[in-house]
Design a protein around this motif. Sequence first.
Motif, PDB file in Angstrom:
ATOM      1  N   VAL A  12     -71.588  -9.968 -17.040  1.00  0.00           N
ATOM      2  CA  VAL A  12     -72.339 -10.485 -18.172  1.00  0.00           C
ATOM      3  C   VAL A  12     -71.556 -11.666 -18.730  1.00  0.00           C
ATOM      4  CG1 VAL A  12     -73.222 -10.025 -20.498  1.00  0.00           C
ATOM      5  CG2 VAL A  12     -73.345  -8.247 -18.742  1.00  0.00           C
ATOM      6  N   ALA A  13     -72.226 -12.811 -18.812  1.00  0.00           N
ATOM      7  CA  ALA A  13     -71.631 -14.014 -19.403  1.00  0.00           C
ATOM      8  C   ALA A  13     -72.164 -14.098 -20.826  1.00  0.00           C
ATOM      9  CB  ALA A  13     -72.016 -15.247 -18.590  1.00  0.00           C
ATOM     10  N   GLU A  14     -71.476 -13.453 -21.743  1.00  0.00           N
ATOM     11  CA  GLU A  14     -71.977 -13.274 -23.106  1.00  0.00           C
ATOM     12  C   GLU A  14     -72.220 -14.589 -23.850  1.00  0.00           C
ATOM     13  OE1 GLU A  14     -70.925  -9.931 -25.138  1.00  0.00           O
ATOM     14  OE2 GLU A  14     -70.587  -8.804 -23.310  1.00  0.00           O
ATOM     15  N   ASP A  15     -71.476 -15.630 -23.521  1.00  0.00           N
ATOM     16  CA  ASP A  15     -71.626 -16.912 -24.202  1.00  0.00           C
ATOM     17  C   ASP A  15     -72.604 -17.858 -23.509  1.00  0.00           C
ATOM     18  OD1 ASP A  15     -69.788 -16.065 -26.100  1.00  0.00           O
ATOM     19  OD2 ASP A  15     -68.083 -16.935 -25.029  1.00  0.00           O
ATOM     20  N   ALA A  16     -73.161 -17.441 -22.373  1.00  0.00           N
ATOM     21  CA  ALA A  16     -74.097 -18.287 -21.628  1.00  0.00           C
ATOM     22  C   ALA A  16     -75.471 -18.255 -22.299  1.00  0.00           C
ATOM     23  CB  ALA A  16     -74.209 -17.789 -20.195  1.00  0.00           C
ATOM     24  N   PRO A  17     -76.321 -19.231 -21.995  1.00  0.00           N
ATOM     25  CA  PRO A  17     -77.708 -19.172 -22.488  1.00  0.00           C
ATOM     26  C   PRO A  17     -78.371 -17.881 -22.004  1.00  0.00           C
ATOM     27  CG  PRO A  17     -77.244 -21.303 -21.472  1.00  0.00           C
ATOM     28  CD  PRO A  17     -76.063 -20.416 -21.191  1.00  0.00           C
ATOM     29  N   ALA A  18     -79.287 -17.349 -22.785  1.00  0.00           N
ATOM     30  CA  ALA A  18     -79.912 -16.056 -22.483  1.00  0.00           C
ATOM     31  C   ALA A  18     -80.507 -16.001 -21.081  1.00  0.00           C
ATOM     32  CB  ALA A  18     -80.989 -15.747 -23.518  1.00  0.00           C
ATOM     33  N   GLU A  19     -81.057 -17.099 -20.604  1.00  0.00           N
ATOM     34  CA  GLU A  19     -81.695 -17.098 -19.282  1.00  0.00           C
ATOM     35  C   GLU A  19     -80.682 -17.104 -18.125  1.00  0.00           C
ATOM     36  OE1 GLU A  19     -81.372 -21.412 -20.554  1.00  0.00           O
ATOM     37  OE2 GLU A  19     -82.019 -19.564 -21.540  1.00  0.00           O
ATOM     38  N   ARG A  20     -79.389 -17.202 -18.448  1.00  0.00           N
ATOM     39  CA  ARG A  20     -78.346 -17.242 -17.420  1.00  0.00           C
ATOM     40  C   ARG A  20     -77.217 -16.265 -17.710  1.00  0.00           C
ATOM     41  NH1 ARG A  20     -76.903 -23.400 -16.434  1.00  0.00           N
ATOM     42  NH2 ARG A  20     -75.762 -22.408 -14.758  1.00  0.00           N
ATOM     43  N   ARG A  21     -77.491 -15.282 -18.551  1.00  0.00           N
ATOM     44  CA  ARG A  21     -76.440 -14.382 -19.034  1.00  0.00           C
ATOM     45  C   ARG A  21     -75.974 -13.357 -17.994  1.00  0.00           C
ATOM     46  NH1 ARG A  21     -77.639 -13.514 -24.748  1.00  0.00           N
ATOM     47  NH2 ARG A  21     -76.829 -15.616 -24.698  1.00  0.00           N
ATOM     48  N   ILE A  22     -76.840 -12.932 -17.101  1.00  0.00           N
ATOM     49  CA  ILE A  22     -76.480 -11.958 -16.071  1.00  0.00           C
ATOM     50  C   ILE A  22     -76.068 -12.729 -14.821  1.00  0.00           C
ATOM     51  CG2 ILE A  22     -77.285 -10.015 -14.662  1.00  0.00           C
ATOM     52  CD1 ILE A  22     -77.124  -9.491 -17.742  1.00  0.00           C
ATOM     53  N   VAL A  23     -74.907 -12.387 -14.265  1.00  0.00           N
ATOM     54  CA  VAL A  23     -74.380 -13.101 -13.101  1.00  0.00           C
ATOM     55  C   VAL A  23     -74.057 -12.082 -12.010  1.00  0.00           C
ATOM     56  CG1 VAL A  23     -72.549 -14.610 -12.253  1.00  0.00           C
ATOM     57  CG2 VAL A  23     -73.383 -14.869 -14.602  1.00  0.00           C
ATOM     58  N   ILE A  24     -74.606 -12.328 -10.821  1.00  0.00           N
ATOM     59  CA  ILE A  24     -74.271 -11.520  -9.656  1.00  0.00           C
ATOM     60  C   ILE A  24     -73.570 -12.446  -8.669  1.00  0.00           C
ATOM     61  CG2 ILE A  24     -75.125 -10.113  -7.747  1.00  0.00           C
ATOM     62  CD1 ILE A  24     -77.565  -9.439  -9.499  1.00  0.00           C
ATOM     63  N   THR A  25     -72.364 -12.068  -8.243  1.00  0.00           N
ATOM     64  CA  THR A  25     -71.623 -12.865  -7.271  1.00  0.00           C
ATOM     65  C   THR A  25     -71.654 -12.161  -5.919  1.00  0.00           C
ATOM     66  OG1 THR A  25     -69.528 -11.769  -7.780  1.00  0.00           O
ATOM     67  CG2 THR A  25     -70.058 -13.756  -9.038  1.00  0.00           C
ATOM     68  N   ASP A  26     -71.506 -12.951  -4.848  1.00  0.00           N
ATOM     69  CA  ASP A  26     -71.432 -12.339  -3.527  1.00  0.00           C
ATOM     70  C   ASP A  26     -70.079 -12.629  -2.893  1.00  0.00           C
ATOM     71  OD1 ASP A  26     -71.475 -14.890  -2.394  1.00  0.00           O
ATOM     72  OD2 ASP A  26     -73.537 -14.754  -1.706  1.00  0.00           O
ATOM     73  N   ASP A  27     -69.880 -12.119  -1.702  1.00  0.00           N
ATOM     74  CA  ASP A  27     -68.588 -12.266  -1.038  1.00  0.00           C
ATOM     75  C   ASP A  27     -68.424 -13.621  -0.355  1.00  0.00           C
ATOM     76  OD1 ASP A  27     -70.614 -11.331   0.611  1.00  0.00           O
ATOM     77  OD2 ASP A  27     -69.256 -10.280   1.944  1.00  0.00           O
ATOM     78  N   PHE A  28     -69.383 -14.536  -0.533  1.00  0.00           N
ATOM     79  CA  PHE A  28     -69.297 -15.879   0.021  1.00  0.00           C
ATOM     80  C   PHE A  28     -69.054 -16.921  -1.058  1.00  0.00           C
ATOM     81  CE2 PHE A  28     -72.103 -13.447   2.830  1.00  0.00           C
ATOM     82  CZ  PHE A  28     -71.361 -13.504   3.994  1.00  0.00           C
TER      83      PHE A  28
END
Length: 70
Positions: free
Chosen positions: A24-40
């Motif tokens: 969770v990127a708490e300071d990001a804009p609401a439309e970009r607050r959830i972040v999923i990263t991958d192994d690449f």
Amino acid sequence: MEPALRHVATFCGQCNCGCPELYVAEDAPAERRIVITDDFGQKIEMSAGQLAVLVADIKAGVLDEVLAPA
């Protein structure tokens, strides 16, 4: 400048290969607050509402066919 990420979950975690992770990127804009990263080194950014729809679909079995053995 990228917002600070709060770690929520690691998917897999049984290896040391850079498993996908949810933040969770708490300071990001609401439309970009959830972040999923991958192994690449890639990432998906979405709103909490979009994540809620994804979770509901998964719980409803939308991906069951994809995960079924061939």
